[in-house]
Design an enzyme around this catalytic site. Structure first.
Site, PDB file in Angstrom:
ATOM      1  N   HIS A 153      -2.233   7.794  -1.591  1.00 52.47           N
ATOM      2  CA  HIS A 153      -2.609   6.538  -2.240  1.00 52.47           C
ATOM      3  C   HIS A 153      -1.488   5.535  -2.006  1.00 52.47           C
ATOM      4  O   HIS A 153      -0.339   5.753  -2.409  1.00 52.47           O
ATOM      5  CB  HIS A 153      -2.833   6.734  -3.744  1.00 52.47           C
ATOM      6  CG  HIS A 153      -3.258   5.469  -4.432  1.00 52.47           C
ATOM      7  ND1 HIS A 153      -4.586   5.132  -4.599  1.00 52.47           N
ATOM      8  CD2 HIS A 153      -2.538   4.455  -4.980  1.00 52.47           C
ATOM      9  CE1 HIS A 153      -4.658   3.966  -5.221  1.00 52.47           C
ATOM     10  NE2 HIS A 153      -3.424   3.537  -5.470  1.00 52.47           N
ATOM     11  N   CYS A 154      -1.831   4.421  -1.361  1.00 48.08           N
ATOM     12  CA  CYS A 154      -0.827   3.426  -0.999  1.00 48.08           C
ATOM     13  C   CYS A 154      -0.964   2.211  -1.918  1.00 48.08           C
ATOM     14  O   CYS A 154      -1.952   1.471  -1.813  1.00 48.08           O
ATOM     15  CB  CYS A 154      -0.990   3.012   0.458  1.00 48.08           C
ATOM     16  SG  CYS A 154       0.268   1.829   1.005  1.00 48.08           S
ATOM     17  N   PRO A 155      -0.003   1.982  -2.809  1.00 50.20           N
ATOM     18  CA  PRO A 155      -0.101   0.794  -3.669  1.00 50.20           C
ATOM     19  C   PRO A 155       0.095  -0.508  -2.909  1.00 50.20           C
ATOM     20  O   PRO A 155      -0.343  -1.569  -3.373  1.00 50.20           O
ATOM     21  CB  PRO A 155       1.013   1.020  -4.693  1.00 50.20           C
ATOM     22  CG  PRO A 155       1.997   1.912  -4.014  1.00 50.20           C
ATOM     23  CD  PRO A 155       1.198   2.785  -3.112  1.00 50.20           C
TER      24      PRO A 155
END
EC number: 2.3.1.225
Length: 364
Positions: free
Chosen positions: A168-170
């Site tokens: 998960h890439c913010p």
């Protein structure tokens, strides 16, 4: 009499999807709920490139070559396109099991494992699956009520199971999975090139201006240039390092999640069953393979729930408000029924017919 048409509101599937996601444009855009860092990414890219095009590009196009701003614009547009494609797309979310499907899976698990004595921990819910002559374990997700496909994992931030989950890439505001990994890789690759490009030509701009008016005068004249240099300098190491790491993963046909967990480099020394043993084939499969369609059907229409009562129409509502009384014609018909149904004996005898006039004239 005018008739009013009542239109029922159509409910799309994205409005009822579980998980922590936000949708825009009637379900066409799908993102995570935490989008603050994504806005920071947009601000840094747009702000730095705006300053570069406004100050340095005009001077460099005249002094060196007009191709400098053209190539910078191409890198900028490509980076923004891949960023938005990564952020606004479905990463490969797997739908959760319906209640009937979840109940069937529970019955199947109970039939396989048998009754567990009270106080004992039930065995792990795992299925064995063979890929390229190698056993791969399929784990059960207690949130989605499904056995996850190979390489899938449950994202704790978006609360969804994602197929070929990478991370998960913010910074992009979304999960990175099977359906958007190639766009994520192209984004960080193009962003690395854009950062190096802007950083290098900022140094060239400062050097050329310093030869003419001096270094201090250049600082006073274009303070935005040094802001760009600072942003690019601190961004360069992280973005270029991230690009190199994912290039290594693509060459091995491996995900970030598998690399962190040590799925193929642990104590068991299990070989990666998804690798073709060739860097070119692995890169072609990850970056150039067919893109699977989304299985969510976000813009599909939910069927109407069957309920005992339905909203009455306009005519039904108006007729229900009127008093219901029997029609007078029905009463008159019911009162005349005995006269119409009388027997032949009760009817008066018919009158004899009058003699024809021709006969009476003949008699005379």
């Amino acid at each position: 009499m005018s008739v009013m048409v009542v239109r029922k509101k159509v409910t799309r599937k994205w409005e009822k999807l579980p998980g922590r996601n936000t949708f825009c444009c009637d379900g066409r855009v799908m993102m995570a709920r935490q989008k603050g860092i994504f806005y920071l990414t947009l601000f840094l890219i747009l702000g730095t490139c705006t300053l570069f095009f406004a100050f340095e590009c005009r001077y460099l196009a005249v002094q060196l070559s007009p191709a400098i701003p053209v190539f910078a614009a191409m890198l900028f547009l490509f980076s923004m396109a891949t960023l938005l494609r990564t952020s606004f797309s479905d990463p490969g979310v797997i739908p959760r099991a319906l209640p009937d499907e979840a109940a069937f899976i529970e019955m199947e698990i109970e039939a396989t494992n048998g009754a567990v004595p009270q106080g004992q921990r039930p065995p792990p819910r795992i299925k064995n699956f063979q890929i390229n002559n190698q056993i791969v374990k399929l784990k059960y997700c207690y949130t989605c009520k499904i056995f996850r496909p190979p390489r899938a994992s449950h994202c704790s931030i978006c609360d969804n199971c994602v197929e070929r989950f990478d991370h998960h890439c913010p910074w992009v505001g979304n999960c990175v999975g099977k359906r958007n990994y190639r766009y994520f890789y192209l984004f960080i690759l193009s962003l690395s090139l854009l950062t190096i490009y802007v950083f290098a030509f900022n140094i060239v701009y400062v050097a050329l201006k310093s030869l003419k008016i001096g270094f201090l005068e250049t600082l006073k004249e274009t303070p935005g240039t040094f802001l760009e240099v600072l942003i690019c300098f601190f961004t360069l190491w992280s973005v270029v390092g991230l690009t190199g790491f994912h290039t290594f993963l693509v060459a091995l046909n491996q995900t970030t999640n598998e690399d962190i967990k040590g799925s193929w480099t642990g104590k068991n020394r299990v070989q990666n069953p998804y690798s073709h043993g060739n860097i070119v084939k692995n890169c072609c499969e990850v970056l150039c393979g067919p893109l699977p369609p989304s299985v969510l059907d976000r813009r599909g229409i939910l069927p109407l729930e069957e309920s005992g009562s339905r909203p009455p129409s306009t005519q039904e509502t108006s007729s229900s408000l009127l008093p219901q009384s029997p029609a007078p014609t029905e009463h008159s018909n019911s009162n005349e029924m005995p006269e119409d149904t009388s027997t032949p004996e009760e009817m008066p005898p018919p009158e004899p017919p009058e003699p024809p006039q021709e006969a009476t004239e003949a008699e005379k």
